[in-house]
Scaffold this motif. Structure first.
Motif, mmCIF file in Angstrom:
data_model
loop_
_atom_site.group_PDB
_atom_site.id
_atom_site.type_symbol
_atom_site.label_atom_id
_atom_site.label_comp_id
_atom_site.label_asym_id
_atom_site.label_seq_id
_atom_site.Cartn_x
_atom_site.Cartn_y
_atom_site.Cartn_z
ATOM 1 N N GLN A 50 40.014 46.768 48.763
ATOM 2 C CA GLN A 50 40.500 47.960 49.407
ATOM 3 C C GLN A 50 41.172 49.039 48.503
ATOM 4 N N GLY A 51 41.107 48.790 47.287
ATOM 5 C CA GLY A 51 41.954 49.672 46.228
ATOM 6 C C GLY A 51 43.594 49.173 46.481
ATOM 7 N N ARG A 52 43.844 48.245 46.769
ATOM 8 C CA ARG A 52 45.090 47.732 46.961
ATOM 9 C C ARG A 52 45.623 47.220 45.808
ATOM 10 N N PRO A 53 47.021 47.525 45.245
ATOM 11 C CA PRO A 53 47.450 47.041 43.875
ATOM 12 C C PRO A 53 47.734 45.652 44.200
ATOM 13 N N THR A 54 47.030 44.704 43.211
ATOM 14 C CA THR A 54 47.013 42.951 43.511
ATOM 15 C C THR A 54 47.991 42.408 42.407
ATOM 16 N N TYR A 55 48.400 41.408 42.705
ATOM 17 C CA TYR A 55 49.437 40.453 41.929
ATOM 18 C C TYR A 55 48.858 38.874 41.723
ATOM 19 N N GLN A 56 48.651 38.235 42.321
ATOM 20 C CA GLN A 56 48.486 36.847 42.063
ATOM 21 C C GLN A 56 47.265 36.343 42.722
ATOM 22 N N PRO A 57 46.112 35.576 42.038
ATOM 23 C CA PRO A 57 45.178 35.156 42.770
ATOM 24 C C PRO A 57 45.286 33.804 42.833
ATOM 25 N N PRO A 506 37.872 44.887 32.050
ATOM 26 C CA PRO A 506 37.211 45.537 33.453
ATOM 27 C C PRO A 506 37.233 47.043 33.116
ATOM 28 N N GLU A 507 36.660 47.777 34.301
ATOM 29 C CA GLU A 507 36.540 49.035 34.315
ATOM 30 C C GLU A 507 37.406 49.503 35.347
ATOM 31 N N ALA A 508 37.996 50.613 35.471
ATOM 32 C CA ALA A 508 38.441 51.371 36.482
ATOM 33 C C ALA A 508 37.308 51.607 37.575
ATOM 34 N N ASP A 509 37.662 52.226 38.578
ATOM 35 C CA ASP A 509 36.746 52.701 39.840
ATOM 36 C C ASP A 509 37.300 53.704 40.517
ATOM 37 N N ALA A 510 36.662 54.115 41.530
ATOM 38 C CA ALA A 510 37.156 55.297 42.445
ATOM 39 C C ALA A 510 38.327 55.228 42.864
ATOM 40 N N LEU A 511 38.944 53.809 43.186
ATOM 41 C CA LEU A 511 40.054 53.504 43.838
ATOM 42 C C LEU A 511 41.269 53.270 43.025
ATOM 43 N N THR A 512 41.204 53.565 41.901
ATOM 44 C CA THR A 512 42.082 53.110 40.766
ATOM 45 C C THR A 512 43.162 54.157 40.650
ATOM 46 N N GLY A 528 35.224 26.150 37.120
ATOM 47 C CA GLY A 528 35.479 26.949 35.916
ATOM 48 C C GLY A 528 35.239 28.569 35.809
ATOM 49 N N TYR A 529 35.225 29.190 37.175
ATOM 50 C CA TYR A 529 35.122 30.628 37.235
ATOM 51 C C TYR A 529 36.397 31.278 36.949
ATOM 52 N N VAL A 530 36.728 32.316 36.426
ATOM 53 C CA VAL A 530 37.757 32.943 35.898
ATOM 54 C C VAL A 530 37.853 34.357 36.682
ATOM 55 N N TYR A 531 39.050 34.425 37.624
ATOM 56 C CA TYR A 531 39.401 35.483 38.642
ATOM 57 C C TYR A 531 40.457 36.393 38.196
ATOM 58 N N VAL A 532 40.090 37.703 37.863
ATOM 59 C CA VAL A 532 41.133 38.706 37.317
ATOM 60 C C VAL A 532 41.322 39.729 38.491
ATOM 61 N N VAL A 533 42.663 40.250 38.760
ATOM 62 C CA VAL A 533 42.873 41.233 39.773
ATOM 63 C C VAL A 533 43.707 42.277 39.011
ATOM 64 N N ASP A 534 43.539 43.509 39.660
ATOM 65 C CA ASP A 534 44.183 44.674 39.126
ATOM 66 C C ASP A 534 45.171 45.274 39.646
ATOM 67 N N ARG A 535 46.294 45.547 39.035
ATOM 68 C CA ARG A 535 47.652 45.932 39.439
ATOM 69 C C ARG A 535 47.649 47.538 39.942
ATOM 70 N N ASP A 536 46.475 48.231 39.611
ATOM 71 C CA ASP A 536 46.351 49.745 39.925
ATOM 72 C C ASP A 536 45.282 49.886 40.902
ATOM 73 N N GLY A 537 44.844 48.908 41.536
ATOM 74 C CA GLY A 537 43.731 49.214 42.614
ATOM 75 C C GLY A 537 42.127 49.163 42.256
ATOM 76 N N ALA A 538 42.124 48.548 41.066
ATOM 77 C CA ALA A 538 40.732 48.359 40.617
ATOM 78 C C ALA A 538 39.888 47.159 41.264
ATOM 79 N N GLY A 539 40.518 46.426 41.963
ATOM 80 C CA GLY A 539 39.787 45.357 42.498
ATOM 81 C C GLY A 539 40.007 44.069 42.014
ATOM 82 N N MET A 540 38.995 43.057 42.161
ATOM 83 C CA MET A 540 38.863 41.720 41.590
ATOM 84 C C MET A 540 37.642 41.388 41.026
ATOM 85 N N ASP A 541 37.512 40.662 39.846
ATOM 86 C CA ASP A 541 36.218 40.553 39.415
ATOM 87 C C ASP A 541 36.223 38.872 39.050
#
Length: 569
Positions: A50-57, A506-512, A528-541
Motif C-alpha cells: 500500500q506504499g507504506r514505509p516499511t521497516y522489519q520483515p 530494487p526499483e521505485a514505483d508510483a507509490l515511492t 532460502g527466499y530473501v525478503y527486502v522491504v522499502d523505507r520509502d514506500g516501494a513495497g516488498m520484493d
C-alpha cells in the motif's frame, strides 16, 4: 482489404495466445519484472504494501504449512503521496470502503513466493494527536510458547510514540491472518524499538525504559519481560531494566548510546553446543548493539547473569535501579565489550557460530607437529555488525562518514580468563576485534542507468542484516540491506575476508517517496527466499539466489569477485 480483415482475428488469436502463455509463465522469473541492476539474484514476487514505509520483515511457518510474512512499518506518508486521508494515514483497501488507517503491521501470505497476497493491516495505536509506529515484529507458535495454545500463532510488536500511554509493546493472536486480535499490552514504555522474543521461554528483551518510577537517563535501554502464557492473568510480567553504565537512574556524566536491538542465542539451533573457546554454551549468550549510527558499542551478555532467580538467573539487585557494577563490573552480565569508532554505530549484532574458515584449517595440519593438538585457531565465533547511514535530505547522499558492516571475531570474549594460548590481561575486556569489512563503492552504481549511489537520492550505506537463524545460508552467507545500494549477499566463510557474491537493487514505483527507493531491512526464510522491504514506500520484493551464489549455498563452491567493491581501482 480482405487480408487486413483476416489479419484481425489472427492478431487477436495471437494476442490471446501470448496472454495465456504469459499467464502460464507467471511463475517463471522471466515473467517477473526485474530491476536490471543485479548479479546472482532475481526477483520472484512483489507486493506494494500500500506504499507504506516499511521497516522489519519477519517470516514464520504456520501449523497448516503456510509461510506468512509480517512487516513492521514506520509512521507517516511518503513525500509526494496525495490522498484524501488525514495526515499520517493512508487508505487500506484490504477493508471494505478503504478506510484511512495509520501504518502498523502488514501480514502477507508468501507461501507462493511468486504470488504474495496481502492479508491484513494492524494499525499502530493512536491517541488524540499522538500517532504510534510499529517498526518491529516477532512471532511465536503456540506449540512452542509456554502457556500458548497449540495451533495458534502469536505476534509481539512495539509501538513507538511520544505519548507514553500508547508507547510500549502489544501481543496479538494472528492465527487468523485476516482477523488478528489483541491479547495484552505493556504500555508506558519509552523509546521502544527492535525487540527479541524467545519462543521457548516467552522472555522478551525490548529496547525502552519505564515512563514511571525511577526514570532511566537513557530512555532506550533494555526492558526484560515475560510474555509467556498469552491471555492469562498476571502476564506480561516485568522482570528488570538493563543498560550501559551511566544510563541508570541517578547516574551522572555523559549519557551512553541507546540500545538498538538485542539478539538472544537461547533458541539458536546450536544453543546446546559450546562456544568456540568452550567457555560456555551458545544458548547462554545475548548480543546487543548500541549507538545505531555513531558511537557504537557491542556487548556480549551472559544471559543467566542478566536474569533473576525466578527465571533461572543469578541477578538479585534492584530491577529498576541497578548499581554501576550491576551494569559493567563484578556483578554485571557483560562478558564482552567492544567499542566502535565514533563515526560507526551499533545497529545490528547478528551472531554466527562455529565457523571453520578453510584457510585456518592448515594451522592444525597433523604434519605440523607443534600444532597437531592445538585447535584454538580453527573454529571461530563471529558477530556480523552493521552501522546505519542516517543522513537524509540536504545533509544526506554521502554527506556523512561512510557506514559499513563488519565481521567481529568474538571467539575470545574477554581477557578475564586464559583461553588456549592466551593469558589474563590487565584490561579485562580485551578480546573482540574486527576481522573484515563489507562495503560497497558508491561509484560502482555508475555502470547502471541510475548512476553513482551518492547521486541517486535517499540514503546510501549499510543498515541491517538478516536475523533468522533457521535459514539455509547461515554460516555461509549473510544478507546486508544497503539502502539505495539494495541488498548485498556476502560470503563469510572466511570471516577475515568477506566477499560480495550477489546483489539486487530494487526499483521505485508510483507509490515511492520523491526521494527514491531505499532498501531498509532484509530477512531470509527457511526455504532460502530473501525478503527486502522499502523505507520509502516501494513495497516488498521476494528474491532468489541464482548462478554462483546459489551454487555456493548448495555445494559450497567459491564465487569469483564481483566488481562492485573495486570501482575506480
Amino acid at each position: 482489404m480482405s487480408t487486413h480483415c483476416t489479419m484481425k482475428p489472427r492478431l487477436a488469436a495471437l494476442s490471446a495466445a501470448l496472454a495465456a502463455a504469459l499467464a502460464l509463465a507467471a511463475g517463471d522469473a522471466a515473467a517477473i519484472s526485474q530491476s536490471g541492476e543485479a548479479t546472482n539474484m532475481i526477483r520472484l514476487g512483489h507486493t506494494d504494501l500500500q506504499g507504506r514505509p516499511t521497516y522489519q520483515p519477519n517470516v514464520i511457518r504456520y501449523p497448516d504449512g503456510r509461510t506468512i510474512l509480517f512487516v513492521g512499518q514506520h509512521g507517516g506518508v511518503p513525500d509526494g503521496r496525495v490522498t484524501n486521508c488525514p495526515a499520517n494515514t493512508l487508505p487500506n483497501p484490504l477493508k471494505a470502503g478503504s478506510p484511512c488507517e495509520n501504518n502498523g503491521t502488514m501480514i502477507i501470505d508468501v507461501t507462493d513466493p511468486r504470488n504474495p497476497v496481502e492479508q491484513s493491516l494492524i494499525p499502530a495505536p493512536t491517541l488524540g494527536n499522538s500517532v504510534g509506529q510499529s517498526q518491529m515484529v516477532r512471532m511465536c507458535l503456540g506449540s512452542q510458547l509456554p502457556g500458548g495454545v497449540p495451533g495458534k500463532v502469536y505476534l509481539l510488536r512495539n509501538s513507538q510514540a511520544g505519548n507514553a500511554d500508547i508507547s510500549g509493546y502489544e501481543l496479538f493472536d494472528v492465527t487468523n491472518t485476516k482477523n488478528p486480535t489483541k491479547i495484552s499490552e505493556m504500555m508506558r514504555i519509552r523509546s521502544t524499538h527492535k525487540l527479541w522474543w524467545e519462543c521457548s521461554t516467552g522472555l522478551a528483551f525490548m529496547p525502552g525504559s519505564k515512563a514511571d518510577g525511577p526514570v532511566w537517563r537513557q530512555a532506550q535501554s533494555m526492558v526484560i519481560a515475560d510474555w509467556s502464557h498469552p491471555g492469562q492473568a498476571g502476564y506480561p510480567k516485568y522482570i528488570r531494566t538493563f543498560g550501559l553504565p551511566g544510563a541508570e537512574p541517578g547516574a551522572t556524566g555523559v549519557i551512553p548510546p541507546s540500545l538498538h536491538g538485542p539478539i538472544s542465542a537461547h533458541d539458536h539451533p546450536k544453543a546446546a553446543q559450546m562456544l568456540a573457546r568452550g567457555q560456555d554454551t551458545i544458548g547462554n549468550r545475548i548480543y546487543a548493539a548500541w549507538g545505531v549510527g555513531n558511537d557504537g558499542i557491542i556487548t556480549i551478555l551472559n544471559r543467566k547473569a542478566l536474569l533473576t532467580p525466578a527465571y533461572g538467573g543469578t541477578y538479585t539487585g534492584d530491577p529498576d535501579q541497578p548499581t554501576e557494577a550491576d551494569l559493567y563490573g563484578s556483578t554485571s552480565p557483560v562478558v564482552g565489550f567492544f567499542q566502535m569508532s565514533p563515526d560507526q554505530g551499533g545497529h545490528t549484532s547478528y551472531p554466527v557460530f562455529g565457523l571453520q574458515p578453510p584457510s585456518m584449517q592448515s594451522y592444525d595440519d597433523p604434519s605440523n607437529v607443534a600444532n597437531a593438538t592445538d585447535k584454538h585457531f580453527t573454529t571461530r565465533d563471529v558477530v556480523v555488525v552493521t552501522s546505519e547511514a542516517t543522513a537524509d535530505g540536504s545533509n544526506g547522499f554521502c554527506q556523512e562518514p561512510p557506514h559499513w558492516a563488519f565481521t567481529l571475531d568474538v571467539s575470545v570474549e574477554n581477557s578475564m580468563t586464559a583461553p588456549p594460548a592466551l593469558k589474563v590481561e590487565r584490561f579485562p575486556y580485551q578480546g573482540p576485534m574486527v576481522l573484515g569489512t563489507m562495503s560497497v563503492d558508491p561509484r560502482s552504481g555508475a555502470k547502471y542507468r541510475r548512476g553513482n549511489y551518492c547521486t541517486r537520492g535517499a540514503r546510501f550505506g549499510v543498515h541491517s542484516t538478516n536475523e533468522n537463524f533457521n535459514n539455509p545460508y547461515d554460516g555461509k552467507m549473510v544478507a546486508v540491506a544497503y539502502f539505495n545500494g539494495g541488498v548485498r549477499m556476502y560470503d563469510i566463510r572466511e570471516p577475515q575476508a568477506p566477499r560480495e557474491v550477489a546483489f539486487y537493487v530494487p526499483e521505485a514505483d508510483a507509490l515511492t517517496d520523491t526521494a527514491g527507493y531505499m532498501t531498509n531491512n532484509v530477512e531470509i526464510d527457511d526455504r532460502g527466499y530473501v525478503y527486502v522491504v522499502d523505507r520509502d514506500g516501494a513495497g516488498m520484493d521476494i528474491l532468489q539466489l541464482t548462478g554462483c551464489a546459489k551454487q555456493l549455498a548448495d555445494k559450497g563452491t567459491v564465487c569469483p569477485d564481483l566488481e562492485n567493491n573495486n570501482a575506480g581501482k
